[in-house]
Design an enzyme around this catalytic site. Structure first.
Site, PDB file in Angstrom:
ATOM      1  N   GLY A   1      10.584  -3.200  30.045  1.00  0.00           N
ATOM      2  CA  GLY A   1      10.689  -1.769  30.366  1.00  0.00           C
ATOM      3  C   GLY A   1      12.118  -1.284  30.384  1.00  0.00           C
ATOM      4  CB  THR A   2      15.327  -3.133  30.358  1.00  0.00           C
ATOM      5  OG1 THR A   2      15.008  -3.889  31.527  1.00  0.00           O
ATOM      6  CG2 THR A   2      16.816  -2.858  30.328  1.00  0.00           C
TER       7      THR A   2
ATOM      8  CG  HIS B   1      16.116  10.581  33.338  1.00  0.00           C
ATOM      9  ND1 HIS B   1      16.139  11.076  32.059  1.00  0.00           N
ATOM     10  CD2 HIS B   1      14.970   9.848  33.453  1.00  0.00           C
ATOM     11  CE1 HIS B   1      15.054  10.665  31.417  1.00  0.00           C
ATOM     12  NE2 HIS B   1      14.325   9.926  32.239  1.00  0.00           N
ATOM     13  CG  HIS B   2      17.396   8.793  38.705  1.00  0.00           C
ATOM     14  ND1 HIS B   2      18.286   7.758  38.745  1.00  0.00           N
ATOM     15  CD2 HIS B   2      16.376   8.370  37.916  1.00  0.00           C
ATOM     16  CE1 HIS B   2      17.827   6.748  38.017  1.00  0.00           C
ATOM     17  NE2 HIS B   2      16.659   7.100  37.506  1.00  0.00           N
TER      18      HIS B   2
ATOM     19  CE  LYS C   1      17.486   7.176  31.594  1.00  0.00           C
ATOM     20  NZ  LYS C   1      16.947   5.809  31.590  1.00  0.00           N
TER      21      LYS C   1
HETATM   22  N1  NAD Z   1       9.942   1.782  30.520  1.00  0.00           N
HETATM   23  C1  NAD Z   1       9.755   2.629  31.529  1.00  0.00           C
HETATM   24  O1  NAD Z   1       8.686   3.240  31.692  1.00  0.00           O
HETATM   25  C2  NAD Z   1      10.880   2.811  32.519  1.00  0.00           C
HETATM   26  C3  NAD Z   1      10.707   3.610  33.656  1.00  0.00           C
HETATM   27  C4  NAD Z   1      11.745   3.691  34.579  1.00  0.00           C
HETATM   28  C5  NAD Z   1      12.929   3.000  34.360  1.00  0.00           C
HETATM   29  N2  NAD Z   1      13.075   2.269  33.221  1.00  0.00           N
HETATM   30  C6  NAD Z   1      14.279   1.476  32.942  1.00  0.00           C
HETATM   31  O2  NAD Z   1      14.164   0.251  33.675  1.00  0.00           O
HETATM   32  C7  NAD Z   1      15.465  -0.232  34.014  1.00  0.00           C
HETATM   33  C8  NAD Z   1      15.541  -0.444  35.529  1.00  0.00           C
HETATM   34  O3  NAD Z   1      15.418   0.786  36.182  1.00  0.00           O
HETATM   35  P1  NAD Z   1      15.522   0.917  37.770  1.00  0.00           P
HETATM   36  O4  NAD Z   1      15.483   2.381  38.073  1.00  0.00           O
HETATM   37  O5  NAD Z   1      14.559  -0.002  38.425  1.00  0.00           O
HETATM   38  O6  NAD Z   1      17.024   0.366  37.988  1.00  0.00           O
HETATM   39  P2  NAD Z   1      17.638  -0.312  39.275  1.00  0.00           P
HETATM   40  O7  NAD Z   1      19.116  -0.292  39.057  1.00  0.00           O
HETATM   41  O8  NAD Z   1      17.072   0.281  40.520  1.00  0.00           O
HETATM   42  O9  NAD Z   1      17.101  -1.835  39.195  1.00  0.00           O
HETATM   43  C9  NAD Z   1      17.574  -2.795  38.317  1.00  0.00           C
HETATM   44  C10 NAD Z   1      17.499  -4.136  39.048  1.00  0.00           C
HETATM   45  O10 NAD Z   1      17.834  -5.176  38.117  1.00  0.00           O
HETATM   46  C11 NAD Z   1      18.623  -6.126  38.820  1.00  0.00           C
HETATM   47  N3  NAD Z   1      19.314  -6.999  37.877  1.00  0.00           N
HETATM   48  C12 NAD Z   1      20.499  -6.813  37.237  1.00  0.00           C
HETATM   49  N4  NAD Z   1      20.784  -7.871  36.478  1.00  0.00           N
HETATM   50  C13 NAD Z   1      19.743  -8.739  36.602  1.00  0.00           C
HETATM   51  C14 NAD Z   1      19.435 -10.005  36.034  1.00  0.00           C
HETATM   52  N5  NAD Z   1      20.273 -10.639  35.221  1.00  0.00           N
HETATM   53  N6  NAD Z   1      18.254 -10.584  36.356  1.00  0.00           N
HETATM   54  C15 NAD Z   1      17.406  -9.998  37.220  1.00  0.00           C
HETATM   55  N7  NAD Z   1      17.651  -8.809  37.805  1.00  0.00           N
HETATM   56  C16 NAD Z   1      18.805  -8.187  37.493  1.00  0.00           C
HETATM   57  C17 NAD Z   1      19.532  -5.263  39.688  1.00  0.00           C
HETATM   58  O11 NAD Z   1      20.134  -6.016  40.739  1.00  0.00           O
HETATM   59  C18 NAD Z   1      18.521  -4.244  40.202  1.00  0.00           C
HETATM   60  O12 NAD Z   1      17.869  -4.697  41.387  1.00  0.00           O
HETATM   61  C19 NAD Z   1      16.450   0.815  33.479  1.00  0.00           C
HETATM   62  O13 NAD Z   1      16.890   0.418  32.199  1.00  0.00           O
HETATM   63  C20 NAD Z   1      15.595   2.080  33.370  1.00  0.00           C
HETATM   64  O14 NAD Z   1      16.075   3.025  32.435  1.00  0.00           O
HETATM   65  C21 NAD Z   1      12.075   2.166  32.302  1.00  0.00           C
END
Ligand code: NAD
Length: 267
Positions: free
Chosen positions: A103-104, A160-161, A164
């Site tokens: 999802g990233t 977005h927030h 992001k």
């Molecule tokens: N595909 C979708 O529907 C969708 C929806 C929302 C957000 N996203 C994306 O998902 C990603 C995460 O969003 P979020 O709002 O949860 O961000 P966030 O910053 O709240 O969470 C990311 C988490 O990943 C952790 N992290 C960093 N490096 C890591 C690693 N090597 N291994 C494991 N964990 C690690 C961080 O410590 C953090 O807890 C972003 O890229 C965002 O754009 C996708």
């Protein structure tokens, strides 16, 4: 003796989660806790080590991902982290024969290529910048509009927030790829300033403010009219439940790379 269907216990889908302490990770875990055919076997992050997650599962440090995947043998890894981390997580998952839900967002083209090449032919993966059902229908609607309004000016506005990191959003970039199928290899102009007439381009505008979950508008403007196709996410729960749907689907899919339209049967 052969047991009745009622007696038979379906095997649980074993799920590992990277980004377990993030906004999305926490929601995915909440959704996971409601599923009676799935269980969390590992939650990894670079923060919050040993914090309780679900049942007796606690946060494990992401630097140990290879060893943890090999010990816990999950059916699927769900990744919501950031691009560099996600690439490493994907490579480790493939090495351990674990299917993927990614999802990233915010991958460069090279990163996306690296990830796809690593996955190709080895495991099944759903990669989507947006797991919501509404957005997947939105993508279909903009394809229809672009096919029928080829001469109209197209602008994408997304909001977005303020936390992001990537811009434009992965969802907006996916919209560009869809529009290009109808409009050709059209240039994308992010923001505008200075004195210049609009060219043959897609205008892209990214707003980052407050706690906006995710808004996307694609505007088609022609002589005397405009059409706006708009999606607004009110909460992140729909992304998390979409990721769970994708995880359930991907474990029985043939080896390959898929998106949410495959999962939702929208193709
Ligand atoms: N595909 C979708 O529907 C969708 C929806 C929302 C957000 N996203 C994306 O998902 C990603 C995460 O969003 P979020 O709002 O949860 O961000 P966030 O910053 O709240 O969470 C990311 C988490 O990943 C952790 N992290 C960093 N490096 C890591 C690693 N090597 N291994 C494991 N964990 C690690 C961080 O410590 C953090 O807890 C972003 O890229 C965002 O754009 C996708």
């Amino acid at each position: 003796m052969i047991g009745s269907a009622k007696d038979r216990v379906e095997p649980m889908i074993k799920v590992a989660l990277t980004g377990a302490q993030g906004r999305m990770g926490i929601l995915v875990m909440q959704e996971l806790s409601k599923q009676n055919d799935m269980k969390l076997v590992a939650g990894l992050d670079i923060i919050g080590e040993n914090k309780p997650l679900l049942g007796d599962i606690t946060v494990r440090h992401a630097s140990r991902i290879g060893e943890i995947l090999s010990q816990t043998d999950p059916d699927v890894l769900i990744d919501f982290t950031e691009p560099k981390a996600a690439i490493n997580n994907v490579l480790c998952a493939v090495e351990n024969n674990v299917n993927l839900v990614v999802g990233t967002t915010g991958f460069t083209q090279d990163q996306m290529m690296l990830m796809r090449n690593a996955i190709d032919g080895k495991v099944s993966a759903v990669i989507s910048p947006n797991f919501s059902v509404g957005i997947n229908v939105f993508w279909k609607l903009i394809a229809l509009a672009a096919d029928n309004l080829k001469d109209y000016d197209v602008e994408i506005i997304e909001a977005h927030h303020n936390q992001k990191k990537d811009a434009p959003s992965g969802t907006a970039l996916a919209a560009v790829e869809i529009l290009k199928k109808s409009l050709g290899d059209i240039e994308v102009k992010s923001g505008r300033e200075g004195i210049r007439l609009r060219g043959k381009e897609i205008g892209m505008h990214a707003i980052r403010a407050g706690d906006i979950v995710g808004d996307h508008t694609v505007l088609f403007a022609g002589p005397g009219e405009r059409l706006e196709i708009k999606h607004q996410a009110h909460s992140r729960t729909n992304f998390a439940s979409g990721a769970i749907k994708a995880a359930r689907w991907v474990v029985s899919a043939r080896t390959g790379i898929y998106n949410m339209a495959d999962v939702l049967g929208l193709k």
